[in-house]
Write a protein that holds these residues in place. Sequence first.
Motif, PDB file in Angstrom:
ATOM      1  N   THR A 168      90.969   5.214  27.611  1.00 44.17           N
ATOM      2  CA  THR A 168      91.188   3.917  26.956  1.00 44.17           C
ATOM      3  C   THR A 168      90.165   2.854  27.350  1.00 44.17           C
ATOM      4  O   THR A 168      90.021   1.850  26.643  1.00 44.17           O
ATOM      5  CB  THR A 168      92.586   3.393  27.297  1.00 44.17           C
ATOM      6  OG1 THR A 168      92.664   3.126  28.710  1.00 44.17           O
ATOM      7  CG2 THR A 168      93.641   4.420  26.923  1.00 44.17           C
ATOM      8  N   GLY A 169      89.485   3.048  28.487  1.00 43.47           N
ATOM      9  CA  GLY A 169      88.561   2.030  28.978  1.00 43.47           C
ATOM     10  C   GLY A 169      89.232   0.960  29.802  1.00 43.47           C
ATOM     11  O   GLY A 169      88.568   0.026  30.276  1.00 43.47           O
ATOM     12  N   ARG A 170      90.555   1.032  30.005  1.00 44.20           N
ATOM     13  CA  ARG A 170      91.248   0.071  30.852  1.00 44.20           C
ATOM     14  C   ARG A 170      90.840   0.286  32.310  1.00 44.20           C
ATOM     15  O   ARG A 170      90.695   1.419  32.768  1.00 44.20           O
ATOM     16  CB  ARG A 170      92.758   0.228  30.724  1.00 44.20           C
ATOM     17  CG  ARG A 170      93.323  -0.088  29.352  1.00 44.20           C
ATOM     18  CD  ARG A 170      93.347  -1.559  29.060  1.00 44.20           C
ATOM     19  NE  ARG A 170      94.115  -2.323  30.059  1.00 44.20           N
ATOM     20  CZ  ARG A 170      94.242  -3.639  30.043  1.00 44.20           C
ATOM     21  NH1 ARG A 170      93.624  -4.355  29.103  1.00 44.20           N
ATOM     22  NH2 ARG A 170      94.960  -4.254  30.961  1.00 44.20           N
ATOM     23  N   TYR A 171      90.670  -0.809  33.027  1.00 43.03           N
ATOM     24  CA  TYR A 171      90.255  -0.679  34.418  1.00 43.03           C
ATOM     25  C   TYR A 171      90.952  -1.708  35.295  1.00 43.03           C
ATOM     26  O   TYR A 171      91.437  -2.737  34.823  1.00 43.03           O
ATOM     27  CB  TYR A 171      88.739  -0.832  34.560  1.00 43.03           C
ATOM     28  CG  TYR A 171      88.197  -2.202  34.219  1.00 43.03           C
ATOM     29  CD1 TYR A 171      88.201  -3.246  35.159  1.00 43.03           C
ATOM     30  CD2 TYR A 171      87.669  -2.468  32.961  1.00 43.03           C
ATOM     31  CE1 TYR A 171      87.708  -4.503  34.840  1.00 43.03           C
ATOM     32  CE2 TYR A 171      87.162  -3.716  32.640  1.00 43.03           C
ATOM     33  CZ  TYR A 171      87.189  -4.735  33.589  1.00 43.03           C
ATOM     34  OH  TYR A 171      86.699  -5.976  33.278  1.00 43.03           O
ATOM     35  N   ASP A 172      91.001  -1.390  36.592  1.00 45.53           N
ATOM     36  CA  ASP A 172      91.489  -2.299  37.623  1.00 45.53           C
ATOM     37  C   ASP A 172      90.385  -2.453  38.668  1.00 45.53           C
ATOM     38  O   ASP A 172      89.805  -1.449  39.121  1.00 45.53           O
ATOM     39  CB  ASP A 172      92.753  -1.761  38.292  1.00 45.53           C
ATOM     40  CG  ASP A 172      93.927  -1.678  37.332  1.00 45.53           C
ATOM     41  OD1 ASP A 172      94.128  -2.633  36.571  1.00 45.53           O
ATOM     42  OD2 ASP A 172      94.618  -0.634  37.338  1.00 45.53           O
ATOM     43  N   LEU A 173      90.100  -3.679  39.051  1.00 47.45           N
ATOM     44  CA  LEU A 173      89.094  -3.981  40.068  1.00 47.45           C
ATOM     45  C   LEU A 173      89.763  -4.667  41.251  1.00 47.45           C
ATOM     46  O   LEU A 173      90.565  -5.599  41.070  1.00 47.45           O
ATOM     47  CB  LEU A 173      88.008  -4.899  39.507  1.00 47.45           C
ATOM     48  CG  LEU A 173      86.784  -4.246  38.854  1.00 47.45           C
ATOM     49  CD1 LEU A 173      85.942  -5.314  38.178  1.00 47.45           C
ATOM     50  CD2 LEU A 173      85.953  -3.468  39.866  1.00 47.45           C
ATOM     51  N   ARG A 174      89.433  -4.199  42.457  1.00 49.72           N
ATOM     52  CA  ARG A 174      89.912  -4.831  43.681  1.00 49.72           C
ATOM     53  C   ARG A 174      88.754  -4.918  44.663  1.00 49.72           C
ATOM     54  O   ARG A 174      87.949  -3.991  44.754  1.00 49.72           O
ATOM     55  CB  ARG A 174      91.072  -4.035  44.292  1.00 49.72           C
ATOM     56  CG  ARG A 174      92.342  -4.019  43.442  1.00 49.72           C
ATOM     57  CD  ARG A 174      93.414  -3.126  44.063  1.00 49.72           C
ATOM     58  NE  ARG A 174      94.662  -3.191  43.295  1.00 49.72           N
ATOM     59  CZ  ARG A 174      94.913  -2.440  42.234  1.00 49.72           C
ATOM     60  NH1 ARG A 174      94.001  -1.568  41.805  1.00 49.72           N
ATOM     61  NH2 ARG A 174      96.057  -2.569  41.586  1.00 49.72           N
ATOM     62  N   THR A 175      88.692  -6.012  45.395  1.00 48.28           N
ATOM     63  CA  THR A 175      87.636  -6.180  46.384  1.00 48.28           C
ATOM     64  C   THR A 175      88.232  -6.526  47.740  1.00 48.28           C
ATOM     65  O   THR A 175      89.324  -7.102  47.832  1.00 48.28           O
ATOM     66  CB  THR A 175      86.646  -7.288  45.978  1.00 48.28           C
ATOM     67  OG1 THR A 175      87.366  -8.515  45.806  1.00 48.28           O
ATOM     68  CG2 THR A 175      85.916  -6.932  44.702  1.00 48.28           C
ATOM     69  N   ALA A 176      87.481  -6.170  48.789  1.00 47.44           N
ATOM     70  CA  ALA A 176      87.855  -6.499  50.161  1.00 47.44           C
ATOM     71  C   ALA A 176      86.654  -7.184  50.808  1.00 47.44           C
ATOM     72  O   ALA A 176      85.773  -6.520  51.365  1.00 47.44           O
ATOM     73  CB  ALA A 176      88.242  -5.226  50.921  1.00 47.44           C
ATOM     74  N   GLY A 177      86.601  -8.516  50.687  1.00 46.29           N
ATOM     75  CA  GLY A 177      85.508  -9.278  51.264  1.00 46.29           C
ATOM     76  C   GLY A 177      84.155  -8.956  50.677  1.00 46.29           C
ATOM     77  O   GLY A 177      83.120  -9.168  51.321  1.00 46.29           O
ATOM     78  N   HIS A 178      84.141  -8.454  49.458  1.00 47.66           N
ATOM     79  CA  HIS A 178      82.926  -7.919  48.843  1.00 47.66           C
ATOM     80  C   HIS A 178      82.457  -8.833  47.717  1.00 47.66           C
ATOM     81  O   HIS A 178      83.267  -9.526  47.091  1.00 47.66           O
ATOM     82  CB  HIS A 178      83.229  -6.521  48.292  1.00 47.66           C
ATOM     83  CG  HIS A 178      82.029  -5.655  48.116  1.00 47.66           C
ATOM     84  ND1 HIS A 178      81.484  -4.907  49.141  1.00 47.66           N
ATOM     85  CD2 HIS A 178      81.258  -5.406  47.034  1.00 47.66           C
ATOM     86  CE1 HIS A 178      80.447  -4.239  48.693  1.00 47.66           C
ATOM     87  NE2 HIS A 178      80.281  -4.530  47.411  1.00 47.66           N
TER      88      HIS A 178
END
Length: 360
Positions: free
Chosen positions: A246-256
């Motif tokens: 589907t192209g759906r995405y989740d983004l998470r960062t850790a101090g980045h």
Amino acid sequence: MSSSLERHPSALARAFDRVSSRLVPRGSRIATVLVVVTVLVGVAIWQVPDFVPLVSLLLPLVVSSLLLGPRQLQWFVVFVLLVLALVVTSQDPGPRVISAVVIMFAIGLMFLVSSFRRARLGVAGMQGEMMFVDLRDRILRQGGIPELPNQWYVDAELRSAGGTPFAGDFVVATEVDGRLEVVVVDVSGKGQAAGTRALLLSGAIGGLLSALPPAEFLPAANTFLIRQDWDEGFATAVHLSLDLATGRYDLRTAGHPPAAALHAGSGRWEVVETEGPILGLIDDVVYEGVSGQMLPGDALLLYTDGMVETRTRDIGLGIDRMLGQAERLLRGGFEGGATRLIEALGSRNDDRALLLVHRR
């Protein structure tokens, strides 16, 4: 003189027997060959000093440093220096001979000290190098992109501050149940100093990335780093979980640094703002994600701070410059785009990593 000639070869033979008794029971054919060669070279130096120089003893010494294990190397260095001390009496005393003996003893002591250091690892010089090469290949393979459907193009590039494949930045990617799970990590430090921590962390990251749901990955990586209790035990990371159907995405960062997204409709890049504490500093942390969808023509950039930050430039200005370069360099196509961007951007004195995702 004749009695001296008879005495020294017998001393060489006794030394040969003592060293052989140490080396041969270990099953080392190489050690036995080197001992024999050393004895032959010593006899040649004694008999024909005008044609065989003292420095000839350096040849078996150098070969031994490459092939023998630490304990064998210690005894062999002592044996070579003993042979040198015996055959030097056949030389005419002079500045050149004295200089050669001093230099060879210094080199021998250097190899001896090196053998004590290698004893901590327990392998010979070339074997140790092969182990590091294998570890390097493994970390690079973990950063390899799995085979994806034709509508997706993903490319990753790494550059080390020291010019070697050992770096504090790395990429780990895997496909799990129709989702592309990829993380770009920046370990504290740079170059080879951070390379050992990156090697260990990349293995743990690879296991966690494949085994855990996306929302649990960064908290688990954070817990792992805290438990390592390293002096420089922190890292930053950006995690992308992309549904390939589907192209759906989740983004998470850790101090980045935040990811950057290209919307094909507008043709403009924008920053995807995400927040989260650095890995390895605070326990029991929740990392909130940002969701979106990649349509045909869209792209995402994940990168480390070496791409956008220098001593003389703020990270915000660096991100603006990166987006401008991305708009210019990727206008003609995304194939090989990661290489073009990483060559054009960032500090050569810092590790750099870049991941480019494009939906065709």
